[in-house]
Enzyme design. Structure first.
Site, PDB file in Angstrom:
ATOM      1  N   ASN A 136       0.772  -1.254   0.000  1.00  0.00           N
ATOM      2  CA  ASN A 136       0.262  -0.108  -0.089  1.00  0.00           C
ATOM      3  C   ASN A 136       1.039   1.302  -0.169  1.00  0.00           C
ATOM      4  O   ASN A 136       0.362   2.346   0.039  1.00  0.00           O
ATOM      5  CB  ASN A 136      -0.969   0.140   1.357  1.00  0.00           C
ATOM      6  N   GLU A 143       1.352   4.429   7.247  1.00  0.00           N
ATOM      7  CA  GLU A 143       0.422   3.874   6.367  1.00  0.00           C
ATOM      8  C   GLU A 143      -0.259   5.278   5.487  1.00  0.00           C
ATOM      9  O   GLU A 143       0.042   6.577   5.793  1.00  0.00           O
ATOM     10  CB  GLU A 143      -0.885   3.267   7.061  1.00  0.00           C
TER      11      GLU A 143
END
Ligand code: F6R
Length: 258
Positions: A136, A143
């Site tokens: 990702n 993140e």
């Protein structure tokens, strides 16, 4: 950025070890930033081999790891403390006092994050920071949605990260959903040279986005690396499969070695 393309994972590990060895040799005392996960396993095996051949010594090396799961103690086999000892530290002449990994089991997690930031600053910054990249686009455990200026802090792990790392735990239920991670701002400000390693087709989309010019907003965390003046990406052909002609034109692309 400089991009080094290599044909195999073995070659990627050797080239990465060349960068680490060169950094260690160029300084009387060297500070390395280290990553865990599957990608640097071959790099650490190379470094152990070179230590055994007496080509390098870790006596004067200080290390800072990027991250650790919240709640895991160093002796826990799924912890990054355990990983680092298993793959590198216990095989070489590291001074244990010079090893730094965030303590995920700390009672005061925020205090631990502050302490970690100070320790990196106190060491004079990081000579070479090793990074992997998540599918990702995460770096460390920053993140998507993380800013390019973030500091060391407790982060929530995305479902895709939990899924990718579940293999290291008895079951997904046993996995911590939080980690302490060095921030992207910490990495950018404290590292003099960043070495990002990516191997395999599963990383091709994230690598493509990391290098595309319109991706500097931090939506894809690794794209923040475009803000750093000294980044080297070592990619195998599978991870580099989606690179466009413009990326190849705008970056310095080398084949094979250092
Ligand atoms: C690990 C870390 C992560 C990994 C990334 C890629 O310390 O910070 O960002 O580098 O999740 O992991 P692998 O190499 O297992 O694909």
């Amino acid at each position: 950025m400089e991009i080094t393309l290599v044909s195999t994972y073995q070659k990627l590990s050797e080239v990465a070890a060349d960068y680490v060895q060169e950094t260690m040799k160029s300084r009387a005392h060297c500070v390395l930033g280290l990553a865990t996960g599957e990608t640097p396993v071959g790099l650490y095996a190379q470094l152990v081999r070179r230590y055994r051949r007496r080509e390098i010594s870790f006596k004067n090396t200080t290390t800072f790891n990027l991250d650790e799961y919240v709640g895991l103690r160093p002796a826990d086999e799924s912890s990054y403390h355990y990983y680092m000892h298993r793959h590198l530290f216990r095989h070489v002449d590291m001074d244990v006092n010079k090893i730094h990994i965030p303590l995920g089991a700390a009672a005061d997690l925020e205090g631990e994050c502050r302490r970690y930031e100070y320790a990196i600053e106190d060491s004079g910054g990081i000579d070479l920071q090793i990074l992997g990249i998540g599918r990702n686009g995460h770096i460390g455990f920053n993140e998507p949605g993380s800013t390019c200026t973030g500091r060391t802090r407790v982060v929530q792990l995305e479902a895709s990260t939990l899924e990718a790392n579940a293999q290291y735990f008895p079951s997904v239920q046993d996995m911590p959903h939080e980690a302490i991670s060095m921030g992207i701002g910490t990495v950018l400000e404290q590292s003099r040279h960043i070495l990002l390693l990516a191997s395999g087709a599963a990383k091709a989309a994230a690598v493509e986005k990391m290098l595309s010019a319109d991706e500097t907003t931090g939506k894809l965390p690794a794209s923040c690396l475009q803000l750093h003046p000294n980044v080297t990406c070592v990619l195998d052909y599978d991870a580099a499969a989606n690179l466009s002609d413009s990326v190849v034109r705008e970056n310095r692309v080398l084949e094979g070695g250092v």
